[in-house]
Write a protein that holds these residues in place. Structure first.
Motif, PDB file in Angstrom:
ATOM      1  N   GLN A 127       0.845  -1.182   0.000  1.00  0.00           N
ATOM      2  CA  GLN A 127       0.000   0.000   0.000  1.00  0.00           C
ATOM      3  C   GLN A 127       0.886   1.240   0.000  1.00  0.00           C
ATOM      4  OE1 GLN A 127      -2.929   0.036   3.077  1.00  0.00           O
ATOM      5  NE2 GLN A 127      -3.556   2.122   2.647  1.00  0.00           N
ATOM      6  N   GLY A 128       0.568   2.161  -0.886  1.00  0.00           N
ATOM      7  CA  GLY A 128       1.358   3.377  -0.995  1.00  0.00           C
ATOM      8  C   GLY A 128       2.613   3.212  -1.843  1.00  0.00           C
ATOM      9  N   GLY A 129       2.898   1.979  -2.259  1.00  0.00           N
ATOM     10  CA  GLY A 129       4.069   1.719  -3.085  1.00  0.00           C
ATOM     11  C   GLY A 129       3.746   1.924  -4.553  1.00  0.00           C
ATOM     12  N   PRO A 130       4.639   1.487  -5.415  1.00  0.00           N
ATOM     13  CA  PRO A 130       4.392   1.624  -6.856  1.00  0.00           C
ATOM     14  C   PRO A 130       3.107   0.905  -7.259  1.00  0.00           C
ATOM     15  CG  PRO A 130       6.630   0.869  -6.425  1.00  0.00           C
ATOM     16  CD  PRO A 130       5.903   0.844  -5.120  1.00  0.00           C
ATOM     17  N   LYS A 131       2.414   1.453  -8.236  1.00  0.00           N
ATOM     18  CA  LYS A 131       1.187   0.829  -8.732  1.00  0.00           C
ATOM     19  C   LYS A 131       1.520  -0.473  -9.453  1.00  0.00           C
ATOM     20  CE  LYS A 131      -1.360   5.075  -9.204  1.00  0.00           C
ATOM     21  NZ  LYS A 131      -2.186   5.911 -10.052  1.00  0.00           N
ATOM     22  N   ALA A 132       0.599  -1.414  -9.374  1.00  0.00           N
ATOM     23  CA  ALA A 132       0.757  -2.682 -10.079  1.00  0.00           C
ATOM     24  C   ALA A 132       0.765  -2.426 -11.580  1.00  0.00           C
ATOM     25  CB  ALA A 132      -0.368  -3.637  -9.712  1.00  0.00           C
ATOM     26  N   THR A 133       1.670  -3.071 -12.270  1.00  0.00           N
ATOM     27  CA  THR A 133       1.720  -2.958 -13.727  1.00  0.00           C
ATOM     28  C   THR A 133       1.375  -4.287 -14.396  1.00  0.00           C
ATOM     29  OG1 THR A 133       4.101  -3.398 -13.676  1.00  0.00           O
ATOM     30  CG2 THR A 133       3.420  -1.088 -13.682  1.00  0.00           C
ATOM     31  N   PHE A 134       1.031  -5.278 -13.587  1.00  0.00           N
ATOM     32  CA  PHE A 134       0.682  -6.603 -14.080  1.00  0.00           C
ATOM     33  C   PHE A 134      -0.559  -7.096 -13.365  1.00  0.00           C
ATOM     34  CE2 PHE A 134       5.300  -6.369 -14.475  1.00  0.00           C
ATOM     35  CZ  PHE A 134       5.495  -6.787 -15.781  1.00  0.00           C
ATOM     36  N   LEU A 135      -1.217  -8.046 -13.968  1.00  0.00           N
ATOM     37  CA  LEU A 135      -2.252  -8.821 -13.298  1.00  0.00           C
ATOM     38  C   LEU A 135      -1.542 -10.037 -12.729  1.00  0.00           C
ATOM     39  CD1 LEU A 135      -5.165  -9.750 -12.655  1.00  0.00           C
ATOM     40  CD2 LEU A 135      -5.165 -10.848 -14.907  1.00  0.00           C
ATOM     41  N   TYR A 136      -1.589 -10.229 -11.424  1.00  0.00           N
ATOM     42  CA  TYR A 136      -0.954 -11.382 -10.797  1.00  0.00           C
ATOM     43  C   TYR A 136      -1.989 -12.480 -10.617  1.00  0.00           C
ATOM     44  CZ  TYR A 136       3.093  -8.491  -9.745  1.00  0.00           C
ATOM     45  OH  TYR A 136       4.200  -7.696  -9.850  1.00  0.00           O
ATOM     46  N   ILE A 137      -1.630 -13.684 -11.030  1.00  0.00           N
ATOM     47  CA  ILE A 137      -2.477 -14.860 -10.860  1.00  0.00           C
ATOM     48  C   ILE A 137      -1.691 -15.850 -10.020  1.00  0.00           C
ATOM     49  CG2 ILE A 137      -3.632 -16.773 -12.024  1.00  0.00           C
ATOM     50  CD1 ILE A 137      -3.867 -14.904 -14.482  1.00  0.00           C
ATOM     51  N   ILE A 138      -2.289 -16.298  -8.946  1.00  0.00           N
ATOM     52  CA  ILE A 138      -1.620 -17.232  -8.046  1.00  0.00           C
ATOM     53  C   ILE A 138      -1.961 -18.644  -8.495  1.00  0.00           C
ATOM     54  CG2 ILE A 138      -1.399 -18.006  -5.661  1.00  0.00           C
ATOM     55  CD1 ILE A 138      -2.582 -15.137  -4.963  1.00  0.00           C
ATOM     56  N   ARG A 139      -0.938 -19.397  -8.828  1.00  0.00           N
ATOM     57  CA  ARG A 139      -1.178 -20.787  -9.236  1.00  0.00           C
ATOM     58  C   ARG A 139      -0.908 -21.749  -8.094  1.00  0.00           C
ATOM     59  NH1 ARG A 139       0.931 -24.294 -14.324  1.00  0.00           N
ATOM     60  NH2 ARG A 139      -0.355 -26.089 -13.840  1.00  0.00           N
ATOM     61  N   ARG A 140       0.151 -21.512  -7.378  1.00  0.00           N
ATOM     62  CA  ARG A 140       0.505 -22.359  -6.230  1.00  0.00           C
ATOM     63  C   ARG A 140       0.854 -21.470  -5.058  1.00  0.00           C
ATOM     64  NH1 ARG A 140       4.714 -25.511  -9.153  1.00  0.00           N
ATOM     65  NH2 ARG A 140       3.448 -26.245 -10.825  1.00  0.00           N
ATOM     66  N   GLY A 141       0.606 -21.983  -3.881  1.00  0.00           N
ATOM     67  CA  GLY A 141       0.921 -21.223  -2.686  1.00  0.00           C
ATOM     68  C   GLY A 141      -0.210 -20.283  -2.337  1.00  0.00           C
ATOM     69  N   SER A 142       0.107 -19.275  -1.574  1.00  0.00           N
ATOM     70  CA  SER A 142      -0.899 -18.316  -1.151  1.00  0.00           C
ATOM     71  C   SER A 142      -0.245 -16.962  -0.916  1.00  0.00           C
ATOM     72  CB  SER A 142      -1.597 -18.785   0.121  1.00  0.00           C
ATOM     73  OG  SER A 142      -0.669 -18.883   1.184  1.00  0.00           O
ATOM     74  N   VAL A 143      -1.099 -15.955  -0.893  1.00  0.00           N
ATOM     75  CA  VAL A 143      -0.655 -14.598  -0.612  1.00  0.00           C
ATOM     76  C   VAL A 143      -1.578 -14.029   0.453  1.00  0.00           C
ATOM     77  CG1 VAL A 143      -0.394 -12.253  -1.550  1.00  0.00           C
ATOM     78  CG2 VAL A 143       0.244 -14.234  -2.942  1.00  0.00           C
ATOM     79  N   ASP A 144      -1.000 -13.503   1.516  1.00  0.00           N
ATOM     80  CA  ASP A 144      -1.782 -12.867   2.568  1.00  0.00           C
ATOM     81  C   ASP A 144      -1.945 -11.387   2.257  1.00  0.00           C
ATOM     82  OD1 ASP A 144      -2.046 -15.175   4.112  1.00  0.00           O
ATOM     83  OD2 ASP A 144      -0.228 -14.753   5.264  1.00  0.00           O
ATOM     84  N   LEU A 145      -3.166 -10.900   2.413  1.00  0.00           N
ATOM     85  CA  LEU A 145      -3.426  -9.469   2.325  1.00  0.00           C
ATOM     86  C   LEU A 145      -3.372  -8.941   3.751  1.00  0.00           C
ATOM     87  CD1 LEU A 145      -6.431  -9.376  -0.169  1.00  0.00           C
ATOM     88  CD2 LEU A 145      -4.010  -9.081  -0.654  1.00  0.00           C
ATOM     89  N   LEU A 146      -2.502  -7.995   3.984  1.00  0.00           N
ATOM     90  CA  LEU A 146      -2.274  -7.506   5.342  1.00  0.00           C
ATOM     91  C   LEU A 146      -2.759  -6.072   5.490  1.00  0.00           C
ATOM     92  CD1 LEU A 146       1.420  -8.710   5.802  1.00  0.00           C
ATOM     93  CD2 LEU A 146      -0.666  -9.894   6.492  1.00  0.00           C
TER      94      LEU A 146
END
Length: 75
Positions: free
Chosen positions: A43-62
């Motif tokens: 948050q507050g960092g550089p804007k996303a320039t890609f669409l990220y798709i998670i295939r394996r693992g997980s990502v926590d939204l904090l």
């Protein structure tokens, strides 16, 4: 690329895309691997320039606050 197209075609909204277009899209995809604990976006960092798709693992939204970090969702 066929494996990528097949994977995308199993999930909405990509399952609505014709097979030929999925194959073309699969050829444009860049695969990245992130180690555990890596900050993909902040948050507050550089804007996303890609669409990220998670295939394996997980990502926590904090949610970061003065009291620490709270997991608000896991993808």
């Amino acid at each position: 690329m066929d494996e990528i197209a097949r994977f995308l075609g199993e999930h909405p909204p990509f399952n609505q895309i014709p097979a030929a277009d999925l194959r073309r899209l699969a050829g444009l995809i860049e695969i990245e691997y992130f180690p555990a604990g890596h900050h993909v976006l902040t948050q507050g960092g550089p804007k996303a320039t890609f669409l990220y798709i998670i295939r394996r693992g997980s990502v926590d939204l904090l949610r970061i606050s003065e009291h620490g970090a709270d997991v608000i969702d896991t993808l």
